[in-house]
Design a protein around this motif. Structure first.
Motif, PDB file in Angstrom:
ATOM      1  N   VAL A 309       0.794  11.369 -20.832  1.00  0.00           N
ATOM      2  CA  VAL A 309       1.377  11.303 -21.990  1.00  0.00           C
ATOM      3  C   VAL A 309       2.354  10.045 -21.786  1.00  0.00           C
ATOM      4  N   ILE A 310       2.351   9.492 -21.974  1.00  0.00           N
ATOM      5  CA  ILE A 310       3.736   8.736 -21.581  1.00  0.00           C
ATOM      6  C   ILE A 310       5.143   8.598 -22.736  1.00  0.00           C
ATOM      7  N   GLY A 311       6.062   9.133 -22.610  1.00  0.00           N
ATOM      8  CA  GLY A 311       6.932   8.908 -23.215  1.00  0.00           C
ATOM      9  C   GLY A 311       7.754  10.445 -24.097  1.00  0.00           C
ATOM     10  N   ALA A 312       8.324  10.574 -23.628  1.00  0.00           N
ATOM     11  CA  ALA A 312       8.572  12.115 -23.451  1.00  0.00           C
ATOM     12  C   ALA A 312       9.465  12.281 -24.775  1.00  0.00           C
ATOM     13  N   GLY A 313       9.581  12.123 -25.742  1.00  0.00           N
ATOM     14  CA  GLY A 313      10.309  12.035 -26.981  1.00  0.00           C
ATOM     15  C   GLY A 313       9.522  12.860 -27.880  1.00  0.00           C
ATOM     16  N   THR A 314       9.787  12.754 -29.528  1.00  0.00           N
ATOM     17  CA  THR A 314       9.026  13.435 -30.451  1.00  0.00           C
ATOM     18  C   THR A 314       7.937  13.757 -30.303  1.00  0.00           C
ATOM     19  N   MET A 315       7.425  12.507 -30.541  1.00  0.00           N
ATOM     20  CA  MET A 315       5.729  12.248 -30.357  1.00  0.00           C
ATOM     21  C   MET A 315       5.098  13.179 -29.055  1.00  0.00           C
ATOM     22  N   GLY A 316       5.692  12.259 -28.409  1.00  0.00           N
ATOM     23  CA  GLY A 316       5.046  12.501 -26.776  1.00  0.00           C
ATOM     24  C   GLY A 316       4.908  14.345 -26.281  1.00  0.00           C
ATOM     25  N   LEU A 332       3.445  14.211 -17.937  1.00  0.00           N
ATOM     26  CA  LEU A 332       4.332  13.337 -18.955  1.00  0.00           C
ATOM     27  C   LEU A 332       5.319  12.253 -18.070  1.00  0.00           C
ATOM     28  N   LEU A 333       5.018  11.006 -18.361  1.00  0.00           N
ATOM     29  CA  LEU A 333       6.152  10.085 -17.879  1.00  0.00           C
ATOM     30  C   LEU A 333       7.166   9.413 -19.120  1.00  0.00           C
ATOM     31  N   ASP A 334       7.949   9.580 -17.922  1.00  0.00           N
ATOM     32  CA  ASP A 334       9.063   9.192 -19.146  1.00  0.00           C
ATOM     33  C   ASP A 334       9.658   7.823 -18.370  1.00  0.00           C
ATOM     34  N   ALA A 335      10.583   6.987 -18.822  1.00  0.00           N
ATOM     35  CA  ALA A 335      11.127   5.673 -18.185  1.00  0.00           C
ATOM     36  C   ALA A 335      12.519   6.460 -17.403  1.00  0.00           C
ATOM     37  N   GLN A 336      12.712   7.663 -18.056  1.00  0.00           N
ATOM     38  CA  GLN A 336      14.034   7.735 -17.935  1.00  0.00           C
ATOM     39  C   GLN A 336      13.755   9.180 -17.162  1.00  0.00           C
ATOM     40  N   SER A 377       6.758   7.803 -12.444  1.00  0.00           N
ATOM     41  CA  SER A 377       6.072   7.149 -11.000  1.00  0.00           C
ATOM     42  C   SER A 377       5.082   7.310 -12.495  1.00  0.00           C
ATOM     43  N   TYR A 378       4.463   5.815 -12.242  1.00  0.00           N
ATOM     44  CA  TYR A 378       2.671   5.213 -13.161  1.00  0.00           C
ATOM     45  C   TYR A 378       1.829   5.676 -11.993  1.00  0.00           C
ATOM     46  N   ASP A 379       2.586   5.802 -10.548  1.00  0.00           N
ATOM     47  CA  ASP A 379       1.450   5.765  -9.552  1.00  0.00           C
ATOM     48  C   ASP A 379       0.955   7.087  -9.796  1.00  0.00           C
ATOM     49  N   ALA A 390       3.484   7.176 -26.405  1.00  0.00           N
ATOM     50  CA  ALA A 390       4.110   7.026 -27.079  1.00  0.00           C
ATOM     51  C   ALA A 390       5.478   6.939 -27.301  1.00  0.00           C
ATOM     52  N   VAL A 391       5.906   5.073 -26.291  1.00  0.00           N
ATOM     53  CA  VAL A 391       7.200   4.623 -26.218  1.00  0.00           C
ATOM     54  C   VAL A 391       7.510   4.698 -27.847  1.00  0.00           C
ATOM     55  N   PHE A 392       8.778   3.886 -27.557  1.00  0.00           N
ATOM     56  CA  PHE A 392       9.246   3.295 -28.713  1.00  0.00           C
ATOM     57  C   PHE A 392       8.132   2.002 -29.213  1.00  0.00           C
ATOM     58  N   GLU A 393       8.326   1.934 -30.820  1.00  0.00           N
ATOM     59  CA  GLU A 393       7.347   1.631 -31.542  1.00  0.00           C
ATOM     60  C   GLU A 393       8.240   0.239 -31.582  1.00  0.00           C
ATOM     61  N   GLU A 396       6.579  -5.699 -27.302  1.00  0.00           N
ATOM     62  CA  GLU A 396       6.599  -6.243 -26.079  1.00  0.00           C
ATOM     63  C   GLU A 396       6.578  -5.620 -24.892  1.00  0.00           C
ATOM     64  N   LEU A 397       7.493  -3.988 -25.436  1.00  0.00           N
ATOM     65  CA  LEU A 397       7.192  -2.909 -24.589  1.00  0.00           C
ATOM     66  C   LEU A 397       5.878  -2.091 -24.156  1.00  0.00           C
ATOM     67  N   LYS A 398       5.263  -2.094 -25.281  1.00  0.00           N
ATOM     68  CA  LYS A 398       3.547  -1.181 -25.322  1.00  0.00           C
ATOM     69  C   LYS A 398       2.849  -1.963 -24.503  1.00  0.00           C
ATOM     70  N   LYS A 400       3.519  -4.086 -22.645  1.00  0.00           N
ATOM     71  CA  LYS A 400       4.670  -3.714 -20.437  1.00  0.00           C
ATOM     72  C   LYS A 400       3.432  -2.764 -20.173  1.00  0.00           C
ATOM     73  N   VAL A 401       3.504  -1.711 -21.228  1.00  0.00           N
ATOM     74  CA  VAL A 401       3.392   0.261 -20.548  1.00  0.00           C
ATOM     75  C   VAL A 401       1.575  -0.488 -20.474  1.00  0.00           C
ATOM     76  N   PHE A 402       0.625  -1.147 -21.000  1.00  0.00           N
ATOM     77  CA  PHE A 402      -0.311  -1.061 -20.961  1.00  0.00           C
ATOM     78  C   PHE A 402      -1.032  -1.870 -19.583  1.00  0.00           C
ATOM     79  N   ASN A 418      -0.563   5.889 -29.852  1.00  0.00           N
ATOM     80  CA  ASN A 418      -0.229   6.253 -30.305  1.00  0.00           C
ATOM     81  C   ASN A 418       0.838   5.702 -31.816  1.00  0.00           C
ATOM     82  N   THR A 419       0.840   4.559 -31.717  1.00  0.00           N
ATOM     83  CA  THR A 419       1.613   3.516 -32.285  1.00  0.00           C
ATOM     84  C   THR A 419       1.004   4.010 -34.545  1.00  0.00           C
ATOM     85  N   SER A 420       1.844   3.985 -35.035  1.00  0.00           N
ATOM     86  CA  SER A 420       1.714   3.582 -35.920  1.00  0.00           C
ATOM     87  C   SER A 420       1.374   2.901 -36.787  1.00  0.00           C
ATOM     88  N   THR A 421       2.514   1.853 -36.682  1.00  0.00           N
ATOM     89  CA  THR A 421       1.827   0.031 -37.435  1.00  0.00           C
ATOM     90  C   THR A 421       1.350  -0.326 -36.296  1.00  0.00           C
TER      91      THR A 421
HETATM   92  P1  NAI Z   1      10.635   8.611 -29.884  1.00  0.00           P
HETATM   93  O1  NAI Z   1      12.116   7.599 -29.221  1.00  0.00           O
HETATM   94  O2  NAI Z   1      11.324   9.477 -30.101  1.00  0.00           O
HETATM   95  O3  NAI Z   1      10.378   9.473 -28.121  1.00  0.00           O
HETATM   96  C1  NAI Z   1      10.404   7.273 -27.376  1.00  0.00           C
HETATM   97  C2  NAI Z   1       9.922   7.880 -25.715  1.00  0.00           C
HETATM   98  O4  NAI Z   1       9.701   6.903 -24.868  1.00  0.00           O
HETATM   99  C3  NAI Z   1      11.185   7.752 -25.067  1.00  0.00           C
HETATM  100  O5  NAI Z   1      11.886   9.227 -25.105  1.00  0.00           O
HETATM  101  C4  NAI Z   1      11.500   7.378 -24.120  1.00  0.00           C
HETATM  102  O6  NAI Z   1      12.761   7.533 -23.381  1.00  0.00           O
HETATM  103  C5  NAI Z   1      10.113   7.013 -23.918  1.00  0.00           C
HETATM  104  N1  NAI Z   1       9.834   5.290 -23.755  1.00  0.00           N
HETATM  105  C6  NAI Z   1      10.527   4.217 -23.894  1.00  0.00           C
HETATM  106  N2  NAI Z   1      10.282   3.563 -22.879  1.00  0.00           N
HETATM  107  C7  NAI Z   1       9.601   3.012 -22.277  1.00  0.00           C
HETATM  108  C8  NAI Z   1       8.645   3.432 -20.691  1.00  0.00           C
HETATM  109  N3  NAI Z   1       9.027   1.825 -20.557  1.00  0.00           N
HETATM  110  N4  NAI Z   1       8.060   3.968 -20.299  1.00  0.00           N
HETATM  111  C9  NAI Z   1       8.055   5.736 -20.385  1.00  0.00           C
HETATM  112  N5  NAI Z   1       8.621   6.056 -21.476  1.00  0.00           N
HETATM  113  C10 NAI Z   1       9.455   5.384 -21.857  1.00  0.00           C
HETATM  114  O7  NAI Z   1       9.804   7.718 -30.549  1.00  0.00           O
HETATM  115  P2  NAI Z   1       8.447   8.983 -30.890  1.00  0.00           P
HETATM  116  O8  NAI Z   1       9.392   9.136 -32.995  1.00  0.00           O
HETATM  117  O9  NAI Z   1       8.072   9.890 -30.140  1.00  0.00           O
HETATM  118  O10 NAI Z   1       7.432   7.660 -31.027  1.00  0.00           O
HETATM  119  C11 NAI Z   1       6.835   7.177 -29.948  1.00  0.00           C
HETATM  120  C12 NAI Z   1       5.492   6.132 -30.921  1.00  0.00           C
HETATM  121  O11 NAI Z   1       5.032   6.982 -31.273  1.00  0.00           O
HETATM  122  C13 NAI Z   1       5.698   5.110 -31.684  1.00  0.00           C
HETATM  123  O12 NAI Z   1       4.769   4.257 -31.101  1.00  0.00           O
HETATM  124  C14 NAI Z   1       6.648   5.725 -33.135  1.00  0.00           C
HETATM  125  O13 NAI Z   1       5.448   4.650 -34.413  1.00  0.00           O
HETATM  126  C15 NAI Z   1       4.534   6.407 -33.252  1.00  0.00           C
HETATM  127  N6  NAI Z   1       4.527   7.139 -33.974  1.00  0.00           N
HETATM  128  C16 NAI Z   1       6.176   8.147 -34.269  1.00  0.00           C
HETATM  129  C17 NAI Z   1       5.745   9.279 -35.252  1.00  0.00           C
HETATM  130  C18 NAI Z   1       6.652   9.937 -36.136  1.00  0.00           C
HETATM  131  O14 NAI Z   1       7.073  11.140 -36.637  1.00  0.00           O
HETATM  132  N7  NAI Z   1       7.788   9.845 -34.334  1.00  0.00           N
HETATM  133  C19 NAI Z   1       4.233   9.508 -36.310  1.00  0.00           C
HETATM  134  C20 NAI Z   1       3.132   9.753 -35.457  1.00  0.00           C
HETATM  135  C21 NAI Z   1       3.106   8.047 -34.423  1.00  0.00           C
END
Ligand code: NAI
Ligand code: 3HC
Length: 707
Positions: A309-316, A332-336, A377-379, A390-393, A396-398, A400-402, A418-421
């Motif tokens: 999973v890329i992005g350790a935020g709410t969804m990731g 579980l990979l995050d940039a930071q 690390s992507y490696d 599941a990085v920010f919506e 351009e960022l997505k 790059k990730v892909f 996991n994009t919503s839009t």
């Molecule tokens: P979030 O802001 O909670 O988490 C995003 C995470 O991505 C952060 O931990 C950030 O550090 C990380 N990140 C950013 N750039 C990165 C990179 N280059 N490489 C690795 N990690 C990176 O966002 P959230 O809410 O989890 O949303 C993520 C995606 O899921 C978005 O595309 C959103 O549209 C989609 N989504 C969100 C829902 C929601 O209810 N929050 C529901 C369904 C989809």
């Protein structure tokens, strides 16, 4: 000695094993008690009864389960004798000692059949239950009358009114099961164990004990009342749970025969009700969505042994939990580093909260945490079979990730967003393998919500789609295949409902009036309580960006923007469309908001009026139905039932109304289409033009789903 086969009906086999008659139901997949099975059971039973050598009868089933219930597909068709109740009465009064041997899921009519037997023997792994209530029904073949006689009213009520399965070991403790087989016995070894048990009963001189002749223990004085009060609260809007309680009350108040008669009448009333029709539609629709039209049943799938999973935020974080909960190792990979630590902290706290409620052991928490391996690390993703981004919506960022995923992931690995839009095809184009790319749209919180929209891109291969659908089921989700467009199916329709709700407030309805109409309809929360929960700032920022960028399709400034501008972002700031008291999630209408709305309306020059609840309901829901019709026409959803499942599992559409398209069918396309035209005439808004499909159905008297 196994004597010759004496009866070979298609669905029920009868064999004589010395002094025991063995009846085996064999009607795959779940041995449902359809007409053929019932008739075969009667014949086999008569044969056993007529044979003086037979001292006991063992009743069991082949394949994966003891009957999982009546055949739901027969409901609504003319009943063919013998009825299940007649079969059970014949078993109960057969004169032979009867033993039910249960394995798999002995549910509904299956368990009622077992209650007609004198003894119940079960596989340790078996589950027993009366889930009729989940279909808007009650156990209609004696379950509400016999079960309280066996295990008491207090133990009966939750089983019948909540409908959840009871593990065999628990059933044994309750007295619902008399004896358990050795763990692991199945097929012939299970049947042999049941025969041994029956012989031991004969040797002990066990006697018949028909439940119909037993008394019911009087329950505690306030048991029914307190259970009913709790049920009204928990199952708001559902009819069947209350009728189930009424029928169990009858078991206490009436003689057995009278209680049975009443149970039958109540069952028939529920079976013919709109709620049960809707719930049965939902049951079959949920199973139907797994069979994607156009996708061959034997399409090969790839194993998913390791995920990322890329992005350790709410969804990731939530998605990583989904994999860990299913026992699948996940990177579980995050940039930071900090974001990663924060994300892991949230996951651990979630698991610990579950452990506190007694639903996980401390060891299980550690096992799951160990399956989630963090990295920056992507490696580290070179070996994974599937990645979910599941990085920010941000497109351009997505991209790059892909591009990065394309570089590091092995050939054949599935790359999902996991994009919503955002446009899944545009994201896929950032890779050299668009056939391996698709959307896997989870709902928040991902580890809780059952819905998974599986977004098929233009280039997505059949194998990739089939693998994703299968994976969805494996991780406990209801996976629904949809096409690629803005908002896919669920959010696209939600968007329409939300704009209508906003306009209704602008025209004079109070936000709490709109919310109440929709919660009265059966949604768990109204549109504005939902905005407060999700955070108003997210949409506000997006709208602002679009306006700043001069996007001609950016929505015009609205009263929600005015609210967000004042720092009222929703629950997280204790104020949004509603206000919230410290530590509470209960929305409280706020005069300040009424003021903000009034100012906005004045500045816009809108004349307000009082709006009836009926208009609110129709505008909010017909807007969705009309959009649903467009979605069908465009092929974004292949069948109306896909839309229904999405709305039931992703947005809390009341299951007893069957989903938006089923609900619209019940109202009738003609009425819905006429209302849309009337709203168009009144508002001048083109969006209310009935979708061509809706207009066509209105003309022909057709239903969504007929096509
Ligand atoms: P979030 O802001 O909670 O988490 C995003 C995470 O991505 C952060 O931990 C950030 O550090 C990380 N990140 C950013 N750039 C990165 C990179 N280059 N490489 C690795 N990690 C990176 O966002 P959230 O809410 O989890 O949303 C993520 C995606 O899921 C978005 O595309 C959103 O549209 C989609 N989504 C969100 C829902 C929601 O209810 N929050 C529901 C369904 C989809
Ligand atoms: N009648 C008719 N078909 C049934 C059925 C039933 N009671 N139960 C399951 N099926 C069908 C499913 O529709 C599915 O068909 P498909 O392959 O064509 O899609 C097939 O059997 C396999 O079912 P699942 O995909 O659900 O298989 P699972 O292994 O995941 O689950 C199960 C098995 C737990 C038994 C689940 O199917 C289930 O919960 N079934 C319903 C049980 C139920 O509600 N029983 C009560 C029926 S009402 C009743 O008994 C009234 C009585 O009181 C008079």
């Amino acid at each position: 000695m196994d004597t010759a086969v004496q009866n070979e009906s298609r669905f029920v086999h009868y064999r004589q094993r010395d002094d025991i008659g063995l009846i085996v139901i064999d009607s795959p997949p779940v041995n449902a008690l359809g007409h053929g099975v019932r008739a075969g059971l009667m014949t086999a039973l008569n044969e056993a009864v007529a044979d003086a050598q037979v001292k006991a009868v063992v009743l069991t089933a082949a394949g994966r389960t003891f009957p999982a219930g009546a055949d739901i597909r027969e409901f609504g068709k003319p009943a063919q004798p013998p009825s299940l109740s007649e079969v059970i009465a014949a078993v109960e009064s057969s004169g032979k000692l009867t033993v039910a041997a249960l394995h798999g899921t002995a549910f509904g009519g299956g368990l009622e059949l077992a209650l007609g037997c004198d003894y119940r023997f079960a596989a340790v792994e078996a589950k027993l239950g009366l889930p009729e209530v989940k279909l808007g029904l009650l156990p209609g073949a004696g379950g509400t009358q016999r079960l309280p006689r066996l295990i008491g009213v207090a133990a009966t009520l939750p089983i019948i009114v909540e409908g959840n399965p009871v593990p065999a070991t628990e059933a044994k403790a309750l007295g619902l099961v008399d004896a358990l087989a050795e763990p692991g016995s199945s097929g012939d070894s299970f049947i042999d164990a049941a025969l041994v048990y029956a012989r031991s009963l004969l040797a002990e001189g066990a006697v018949k004990r028909p439940l119909g002749e037993m008394p019911v223990q009087q329950p505690d004085a306030d048991l029914f009342e307190s259970f009913e009060a709790k049920t009204r609260q928990r199952r708001r809007g559902f009819e069947a749970p209350l009728v189930c309680i009424e029928s169990v009350r009858n078991a206490v108040a009436l003689p057995f025969a009278e209680g049975l008669k009443q149970e039958r009448a109540l069952f028939e009333k529920l079976r013919d009700s709109a709620q049960s029709r809707a719930q049965r539609h939902a049951f079959f629709a949920e199973r139907e969505v797994a069979k994607v039209p156009g996708l061959a049943k034997d399409t090969p799938t790839n194993p998913v042994a390791e995920a990322a999973v890329i992005g350790a935020g709410t969804m990731g974080g939530g998605i990583a939990m989904v994999f860990a909960n299913a026992g699948i190792p996940v990177r579980l990979l995050d940039a930071q580093e900090e974001a990663l630590e924060r994300g892991l902290g949230v996951i651990r706290r979630n698991y610990e909260a579950t452990a506190k409620k007694g639903r996980l052991t401390a060891a299980e928490v550690e096992e799951r945490m160990a399956l989630i391996r963090p990295t920056v690390s992507y490696d580290d993703l070179a070996t994974v079979d599937l990645v979910i981004e599941a990085v920010f919506e941000d497109m351009e960022l997505k991209k790059k990730v892909f591009a990065e995923l394309d570089r590091v992931c092995k050939p054949g690995a599935i790359l999902a967003t996991n994009t919503s839009t955002l446009d899944v095809d545009a994201i896929a184009a950032a890779t050299g393998r668009p056939e391996s790319v698709l959307g896997l749209h989870f709902f928040s919180p991902a580890n809780v919500m059952k819905l998974l929209e599986v977004v098929r891109g233009q280039a997505t291969s059949d194998e990739v789609l089939a693998t994703a659908m299968r994976l969805g089921k494996r991780v406990g989700k209801v996976a629904v295949a949809v096409g690629n467009c803005y908002g896919f199916v669920g959010n696209r329709m939600l968007h329409r409902r939300q704009s209508e709700a906003m306009l209704l407030v602008e025209e004079g309805a109070a936000p709490e009036q709109v919310d109440k109409v929709l919660t009265d309809f059966g949604f768990p929360m109204g549109p504005f309580a939902m905005s407060d929960l999700a955070g108003i700032d997210v949409g506000w920022r997006i709208r602002n960006e679009r306006r700043k960028a001069g996007d001609p399709e950016a929505p015009e400034y609205n009263w929600l923007d005015a609210i967000a501008e004042r720092g009222r972002y929703g629950q997280k700031t204790k104020a949004g469309v509603y206000r919230y008291e410290e530590g509470s999630r209960t929305p409280i209408p706020d005069p300040e908001v009424a003021q903000i709305i009034a100012e906005h309306v004045r500045s816009k020059g809108v004349a307000q009026r009082s709006i009836e609840d009926r208009e609110i309901l129709e505008r909010c829901l017909y807007a969705m139905v009309n959009e649903g019709a467009r979605i069908l026409e465009e092929g974004i959803a292949v069948r109306a039932l896909e839309i229904d499942v999405i709305w039931i599992y992703g947005y809390g559409f009341p299951v007893y109304r069957g989903g938006p398209m089923f609900w619209a069918n019940e109202i009738g396309a003609e009425a819905v289409s006429a209302a849309c035209s009337a709203f168009r005439a009144a508002s001048g808004r083109e969006v209310w033009q009935p979708a061509p499909l809706l207009a066509r159905l209105a003309e022909t008297g057709g239903r969504f789903g007929d096509l």
